[in-house]
Design an enzyme around this catalytic site. Structure first.
Site, PDB file in Angstrom:
ATOM      1  N   ASP A   1       0.803  -1.229   0.000  1.00  0.00           N
ATOM      2  CA  ASP A   1       0.000   0.000   0.000  1.00  0.00           C
ATOM      3  C   ASP A   1       0.836   1.280   0.000  1.00  0.00           C
ATOM      4  O   ASP A   1       0.350   2.335  -0.401  1.00  0.00           O
ATOM      5  CB  ASP A   1      -0.939   0.006   1.226  1.00  0.00           C
ATOM      6  N   HIS A   2       2.089   1.198   0.407  1.00  0.00           N
ATOM      7  CA  HIS A   2       2.904   2.416   0.489  1.00  0.00           C
ATOM      8  C   HIS A   2       3.608   2.722  -0.840  1.00  0.00           C
ATOM      9  O   HIS A   2       3.448   3.788  -1.403  1.00  0.00           O
ATOM     10  CB  HIS A   2       3.973   2.273   1.581  1.00  0.00           C
TER      11      HIS A   2
ATOM     12  N   ARG B   1      -0.606  12.859   9.950  1.00  0.00           N
ATOM     13  CA  ARG B   1       0.705  13.471  10.237  1.00  0.00           C
ATOM     14  C   ARG B   1       0.919  14.678   9.341  1.00  0.00           C
ATOM     15  O   ARG B   1       0.660  14.594   8.141  1.00  0.00           O
ATOM     16  CB  ARG B   1       1.828  12.465   9.978  1.00  0.00           C
TER      17      ARG B   1
ATOM     18  N   ASP C   1       3.929  -1.065  11.354  1.00  0.00           N
ATOM     19  CA  ASP C   1       3.475   0.263  10.971  1.00  0.00           C
ATOM     20  C   ASP C   1       2.860   0.896  12.205  1.00  0.00           C
ATOM     21  O   ASP C   1       2.100   0.242  12.936  1.00  0.00           O
ATOM     22  CB  ASP C   1       2.432   0.181   9.843  1.00  0.00           C
TER      23      ASP C   1
ATOM     24  N   SER D   1       6.755   7.378  12.897  1.00  0.00           N
ATOM     25  CA  SER D   1       6.642   6.086  12.217  1.00  0.00           C
ATOM     26  C   SER D   1       7.392   4.964  12.935  1.00  0.00           C
ATOM     27  O   SER D   1       8.239   5.188  13.785  1.00  0.00           O
ATOM     28  CB  SER D   1       7.163   6.259  10.799  1.00  0.00           C
TER      29      SER D   1
ATOM     30  N   ARG E   1       9.251   2.924  11.233  1.00  0.00           N
ATOM     31  CA  ARG E   1      10.297   2.474  10.294  1.00  0.00           C
ATOM     32  C   ARG E   1      11.608   2.202  11.020  1.00  0.00           C
ATOM     33  O   ARG E   1      12.204   3.094  11.620  1.00  0.00           O
ATOM     34  CB  ARG E   1      10.467   3.488   9.162  1.00  0.00           C
TER      35      ARG E   1
END
Ligand code: MIC
Ligand code: SF4
Length: 646
Positions: A64-65, A379, A119, A534, A536
C-alpha cells in the site's frame, strides 16, 4: 479489583511478567501485518531466522505504500513479498486492494486478539477491540517465528466519553481534541482505553479513526470495547463469527482518567507542523487553501467517503484548489462505484487516486511551493508531503470537503448546520479476490529477490569503551521523517540501506551523511520524544550503517527506542536534562567500561565530554533482556547466540 479491556487482553496473552506498570512483560502474538515499506526488511530478517513457516494464527502482507512504480524497484519488492507469502504461509493483499489498516479492520481483525504490525498506525485495530501494537519489522519477524513480543507494561488511561457528536463534528475532532490535551508525547508509556456512555454513539469507522491517531499521542495502543456496534460491523462484513464481546469490569481501576464531552466538541484542525498544534476551524475560517487531500488510514472508510460524496454532490471544486480522494480499500471504492457516490465525487472535480497511502507518505500530490494543504491524514510533519515549505493542516473529511468547494478554510457547520447523515451499510460488498490466501505447503516455492534488495547492516557486539564525536545535536520531537525521510524519491529504496544512507538526517543537516562517514560514525544528541512518528526501523538501520553507536536524548518515543535497541544502538537518557545544553556538535564523548555498565545493575553511566572537560551522567535503564540485546550488538546477534547456546 476488576480489569479494564486493555488489562484483560494483556492478561489473556501474558507470557512473562505482571501487570505492574513500568515492568517488562511479554505477550503472545496472534496476528501480524506488514506493509511494503517496512515489509521487505522484516521478511529478510524473518528469512534470516531460518523458520520454515509462520507460527502466528494469521499473518498478512499488504502492498500500500510504495505503489508508484517509477522504475523496477517497487515492483521487484512487491514480487519478493508475494513470493515470501507463498513460501511461508501468509496472506498477500495485492497492490490496489487498499491500505493495510483499513483492509485489516474490514477483513481480518478480531476482537480480543493481539496484532503486531510493522506500521505505527496498527492500533487502528483497537477500534474493534483488538490489542493492536505498532512495532519495528524485526519484532514482527520474531513474532512470525513464534516469539513473544516484549514491552514495558503501560499505564492505562481511561478516556471517558459522554454526550454525542454535534452535526458536522467528527471522530477526527475527538482525537484532535485529545491531542490538544495530551500532546504528541502525552501517550508515551500509556494505553488509551475508551469508555463511558459516549462510546455507543460512535460507529466502528469512527472508533478506528480515533484509535488510529492514538499513534500521534505516542501511545502504546488505544482500544474500544467490542459491543453490539462491533458485532453489526463484523456481521455486515460477513464475519459475525469473529465477534466476541469485550467490556471493562464495572470496578476496573485505571492509572489516569480524561473526560471528553462529545457534545461540546467543534470542528478542529491540526496546524503546521505537528498533530498536537490544534485550533478550531472557526478560527482559521477564510484563509486560502491550495490543496485538499482526502484519504489515508485515518479517514478513508466507506462512511467517510459517503459523507464527502454527499457534500460534493452537484457542486464543483473551487478553481484554485486541487482535490484528491484516495479510498482506503477496494471494498470502499467498489461500493462507491456501484451506488453512484463515486460519480458525485468525480463530477465535482476530484482527482481519484488508487486505494493506497499515496500523498500521506509523499507518494505523489506534493503541494505547490508554500502551498496550504488541508488533509484528512494523521501526520503533518514538516516536509513529509514532499514540498519542504508547504503548510499541511489535518482535519475531518467534512471540513476538508466543504473547504475544497469554498477554496478557503470553512467550518462545515456553517454550510450544513443540520448535518448530513450517512447510514452504515447492512452488508458491505465482500470480494476478497485481491487477497491471495496462503498455500497449505509452500516449501517448494522459490523466493524472488530483485537487484534492489541489498544486505542489511548487522551490528557488532558492544565494546568496552565508547569514544566518539557528537555527529549532530537536534531539538525536541524529532520525527523518524527527520531521521530517515520517505517520499516518492526515497521510498523505493527501503530494501537498500546503503543508498538510503545519503538521505539520513538531511532534513536537519544536509552534511550529516558525509560527516558521519568522515568521522567514522559517532553519537546523536536529541531533546524530548526523540524518534516520534513512524515505526520504520530504517531510522535505526541507516544510522547503524553510518556508524552511529548511541543516541543521548531527554526522552524517546517507544517504537524508535525499541528499534534502536534491536539494532544495538544505545538509547541513553540524560540523567540531568540541563546537561543537554552543555554538549555541542563535534564534542568528543568517552564512556569507559561501556559493556560492563550496560550489563551491570547501576542505572547511571558516566560519560565524559572531553572537549568541554565535564562529566555527564546518563541513564542506561534497561531490562536485563534489553541489556543483553545491546551487548550482543542487536536482536539478530542475540537470537543467534541464544539459539546456538540452546
Ligand atoms: C508513516 O505513516 O510514516 C508510515 C510510512 O506508514 C510508517 C511506516 C514506514 O515508515 O514505512 C509508520 O507509520 O510506521
Ligand atoms: Fe499509510 Fe499514511 Fe497510514 Fe502511514 S499514516 S499507513 S503512510 S496512510
Amino acid at each position: 479489583m476488576g480489569y479494564g479491556i486493555a488489562q484483560k487482553l494483556i492478561k489473556e496473552h501474558l507470557v512473562t511478567g505482571s501487570l505492574e506498570p513500568g515492568s517488562e512483560i511479554s505477550i503472545k502474538v496472534d496476528q501480524t501485518l506488514t506493509q511494503d515499506a517496512t515489509g521487505t526488511v522484516a521478511y529478510l530478517q524473518f528469512e534470516a531466522m531460518g523458520v520454515d513457516r509462520r507460527k502466528t494464527e494469521l499473518s498478512v502482507a499488504y502492498i500500500d505504500h510504495n505503489t508508484l512504480q517509477n522504475g523496477f524497484e517497487n515492483a521487484d519488492d512487491h514480487r519478493y513479498i508475494q513470493s515470501v507469502c507463498a513460501r511461508y504461509g501468509l496472506y498477500f493483499s495485492r497492490p490496489g486492494n487498499g491500505i493495510c489498516h483499513q483492509v485489516h479492520l474490514e477483513r481480518f481483525g478480531k476482537p480480543g486478539k493481539t496484532l503486531l504490525g510493522s506500521d505505527s498506525h496498527t492500533p487502528t485495530g483497537g477500534g474493534i477491540g483488538m490489542l493492536a501494537i505498532g512495532v519495528g519489522g524485526l519484532d514482527v519477524a520474531v513474532a512470525m517465528a513464534g516469539g513473544a513480543y516484549y514491552l514495558t507494561m503501560p499505564k492505562i488511561v481511561r478516556v471517558n466519553l459522554t454526550g454525542k457528536l454535534p452535526p458536522m463534528t467528527a471522530a477526527k475532532d475527538v482525537i484532535l481534541k485529545l491531542l490538544s490535551i495530551m500532546s504528541v508525547k502525552g501517550g508515551v508509556g500509556r494505553i488509551i482505553e475508551y469508555a463511558g456512555p459516549g462510546v455507543k454513539t460512535l460507529s466502528v469507522p469512527e472508533r478506528a479513526t480515533i484509535t488510529n491517531m492514538g499513534a500521534e499521542l505516542g501511545a502504546t495502543t488505544s482500544v474500544f470495547p467490542a459491543d453490539e456496534i462491533t458485532r453489526s460491523f463484523l456481521a455486515a462484513q460477513g464475519r459475525e463469527q469473529d465477534f466476541r464481546e469485550l467490556s471493562a469490569d464495572p470496578d476496573a481501576e485505571y492509572d489516569e482518567q480524561i473526560d471528553i464531552d462529545l457534545s461540546a466538541l467543534e470542528p478542529l484542525c491540526a496546524c503546521p507542523h505537528m498533530p498536537d498544534n490544534v485550533k478550531p476551524v472557526a478560527e482559521l475560517a477564510g484563509r486560502k487553501v491550495d490543496q485538499v487531500c482526502i484519504g489515508s488510514c485515518t479517514n478513508s472508510s466507506y462512511a467517510d467517503l459517503m459523507k464527502v460524496a454527499a457534500i460534493l454532490k452537484g457542486r464543483t471544486v473551487h478553481p484554485d484548489v486541487s482535490l484528491s480522494v484516495a479510498p482506503g480499500s477496494k471494498q470502499v471504492l467498489d461500493m462507491l462505484a456501484r451506488n453512484g457516490a463515486l460519480a458525485d465525487i468525480i463530477s465535482a472535480g476530484a482527482r481519484i487516486l488508487e486505494c493506497a497511502c499515496g500523498p500521506c507518505i509523499g507518494m505523489g500530490q506534493s503541494p505547490n511551493s508554500k502551498g496550504v494543504s488541508l488533509r484528512t491524514f494523521n501526520r503533518n510533519f514538516e516536509g513529509r508531503s514532499g514540498t519542504a515549505d508547504a503548510e499541511v493542516y489535518l482535519c475531518s473529511p467534512e471540513t476538508a470537503a466543504v473547504s475544497a468547494l469554498a477554496g478557503v478554510f470553512t467550518d462545515p457547520r456553517t454550510v450544513f448546520p443540520e448535518g448530513i447523515s450517512v447510514e452504515m451499510p447492512e452488508k458491505f460488498l465482500v470480494n476478497d479476490n485481491m487477497i491471495i490466501p496462503p498455500l497449505a505447503d509452500g516449501s517448494a516455492v522459490q523466493v524472488l529477490r530483485g537487484p534492489n534488495i541489498k544486505p542489511f547492516p548487522v551490528n557488532e557486539p558492544l565494546g568496552q569503551t565508547l569514544d566518539k564525536k557528537v555527529l549532530l545535536k537536534v531539538g525536541d520531537n524529532i520525527t523518524t521523517d527527520h531521521i530517515m525521510p520517505a517520499g516518492a524519491k526515497i521510498l523505493p529504496y527501503r530494501s537498500n540501506i546503503p543508498y538510503l544512507a545519503q538521505f539520513c538526517f538531511t532534513r536537519c543537516d544536509e552534511q550529516f551523511p558525509v560527516r558521519a562517514q568522515q568521522w567514522g560514525g559517532g553519537i546523536i544528541v536529541g531533546g524530548h520524544n526523540y524518534g516520534q512518528g513512524s515505526s520504520r526501523e530504517h531510522a535505526a538501520l541507516v544510522p547503524l550503517y553510518l556508524g552511529v553507536k548511541a543516541v543521548i536524548a531527554k526522552s524517546f518515543a517507544r517504537i524508535h527506542a525499541a528499534n534502536l535497541i534491536n539494532s544495538g544502538i544505545i538509547p541513553f537518557v540524560f540523567d540531568n536534562e540541563a546537561d543537554y545544553d552543555k554538549i555541542e556538535q563535534g564534542d568528543e564523548i568517552v564512556i569507559e567500561n561501556l559493556r560492563g555498565s550496560i550489563l551491570g545493575s547501576d542505572p547511571v553511566v558516566i560519560a565524559t565530554d572531553r572537549t568541554k572537560g565535564v562529566q555527564i551522567p546518563l541513564r542506561a535503564q534497561f531490562f536485563d533482556r534489553q541489556a543483553e540485546i545491546l551487548a550482543a550488538g542487536g536482536m539478530l546477534n542475540y537470537t543467534k547466540n541464544k539459539t546456538a547456546s540452546e
